[in-house]
Design an enzyme around this catalytic site. Structure first.
Site, short mmCIF file in Angstrom:
data_model
loop_
_atom_site.label_atom_id
_atom_site.label_comp_id
_atom_site.label_asym_id
_atom_site.label_seq_id
_atom_site.Cartn_x
_atom_site.Cartn_y
_atom_site.Cartn_z
N LYS A 11 -2.09 1.58 3.62
CA LYS A 11 -3.33 1.11 3.23
C LYS A 11 -3.60 0.33 4.55
O LYS A 11 -3.00 -0.55 5.24
CB LYS A 11 -2.89 -0.05 2.07
N PRO A 54 7.44 0.05 8.26
CA PRO A 54 7.99 -1.36 8.43
C PRO A 54 7.72 -2.19 7.34
O PRO A 54 6.92 -1.75 6.59
CB PRO A 54 7.26 -1.94 9.67
N VAL A 55 8.57 -3.07 7.18
CA VAL A 55 8.51 -3.79 5.80
C VAL A 55 7.68 -5.17 6.18
O VAL A 55 7.83 -5.61 7.25
CB VAL A 55 9.94 -4.41 5.38
N ALA A 56 6.85 -5.69 5.15
CA ALA A 56 6.08 -6.86 5.47
C ALA A 56 5.02 -6.80 6.80
O ALA A 56 5.24 -7.46 7.43
CB ALA A 56 6.92 -8.13 5.36
N GLY A 77 1.63 -5.55 6.43
CA GLY A 77 0.38 -5.52 6.19
C GLY A 77 -0.46 -4.13 5.86
O GLY A 77 -1.72 -4.08 6.17
N GLY A 135 2.80 -0.99 2.12
CA GLY A 135 4.02 -0.24 1.76
C GLY A 135 4.86 -0.20 0.38
O GLY A 135 4.75 0.68 -0.37
N SER A 144 3.39 -1.68 -2.22
CA SER A 144 2.40 -1.78 -3.17
C SER A 144 2.01 -0.10 -3.49
O SER A 144 1.91 0.59 -4.47
CB SER A 144 1.17 -2.24 -2.87
N ASP A 174 -2.49 -5.46 -4.25
CA ASP A 174 -2.92 -4.06 -3.64
C ASP A 174 -2.50 -2.57 -4.34
O ASP A 174 -2.64 -1.81 -3.88
CB ASP A 174 -2.05 -4.07 -2.17
#
Length: 302
Positions: free
Chosen positions: A20, A106-108, A110, A113, A115, A148
């Site tokens: 997203k 990657p985590v966190a 934006g 991922g 969602s 999201d």
């Protein structure tokens, strides 16, 4: 290829969950319950994490991939939570499931991922369980999993860019929006969504105004984006000053436009075509081998 996005055979299914990308993110208000009101032009690419499913006698979840160590694999994971949500929402159809998530994003960061993974579970189970429930209804219900999730579910169902308002529940399909060649770059620092919103000083910015005709070509879209914002960039920059270096790298590699997505820390650059994006990705990776760098093609009209 579009036909490879979601594949099913003999009860086994897999899906590449959507990335997203908030091309714009205007924070225009805040509700009394604390939720922020946004207006966002959102693009997607089916090149995110890989989620596979098959029926099983008991529930199992396996988490692998280059970013798996940064996630929990228990009941706190959105894949597990999404399956639990579906079992409670549709108890007569609910069945145990085996899910395997290959965490490639990657985590966190934006780019939705988690969602997207939750939306992938909902989409797969809606299909596998033969549910008589529209995408729109399921999206409305899924808001409890995260703001999201509904838009990611719409992306999987309709495969188009979206205009999103409210807390994420007011979704409009953009059927004539063009596809974009992009490069995603993340310098490695995780940015918590709550921390960014907490650092946001103003919560009633001007609304998003963009001519839908401008979405039809790359050049006109890039021009229109110059008059838009991501209102979360300044607070995110206070948490992760390296964002400026990432945007500079994208601009230096030939991006027509660059911006942070969501609450960060992933930034995107828009390029004139697929070849330019691939060359830019190679250049940035050469200069910054420790960064996450990924060229993508988004959904939209070719």
């Amino acid at each position: 290829m579009m036909s490879d996005v979601k594949v099913s055979f003999k009860g086994h299914s897999y899906v590449f969950t959507p990335i997203k990308l908030n091309l714009t993110l205007h924070v225009v208000g805040q509700r009394t319950d604390g939720y922020h009101l946004i207006e966002s032009l959102v693009y997607f690419s089916f090149s995110g994490d890989c989620l596979s499913y098959m029926p099983c006698k008991s529930n199992h979840f396996i988490l692998t991939g280059p970013f798996a160590d940064e996630l929990v694999s228990d009941t706190g994971n959105l894949v597990v939570r999404a399956h639990d949500f579906m079992c409670k929402a549709f108890p007569k159809c609910a069945k145990p499931a085996f899910f395997r998530l290959v965490k490639l994003l990657p985590v966190a960061s934006g780019i939705g991922g988690g969602s997207g993974n939750a939306a992938g579970v909902l989409s797969l189970l809606r299909q596998q369980w033969g549910l008589d429930c529209s995408c729109e209804k399921l999206a409305e219900m899924s808001l409890v999993l995260g703001a999201d999730v509904p838009m990611c579910l719409f992306a999987l169902e309709y495969r188009q860019p979206l205009f999103v308002r409210g807390i994420g529940q007011d979704i409009t399909q953009l059927k004539e929006a063009c596809s974009l060649a992009m490069v995603l770059v993340n310098h490695g620092q995780q940015i918590a969504t709550k921390a960014v919103f907490k650092a946001l000083e103003k919560r009633d910015h001007p609304p998003l105004k963009i001519d839908l005709e401008s979405l039809k070509t790359v050049d006109s879209l890039v021009e229109a984006l110059q008059e838009t914002r991501n209102d979360l960039f300044i607070p995110a920059l206070k948490i992760a000053p390296q964002l400026s270096e990432v945007l500079y790298a994208l601009d230096e590699s030939g991006a027509l436009f660059s911006r942070m997505s969501g609450t960060g820390a992933t930034c995107f650059g828009i390029f004139k075509d697929k070849e330019a994006a691939q060359q830019a990705a190679l250049f940035i990776k050469l200069m910054h081998p420790d960064w996450f760098v990924k060229p993508i093609i988004t959904l939209g009209m070719l």
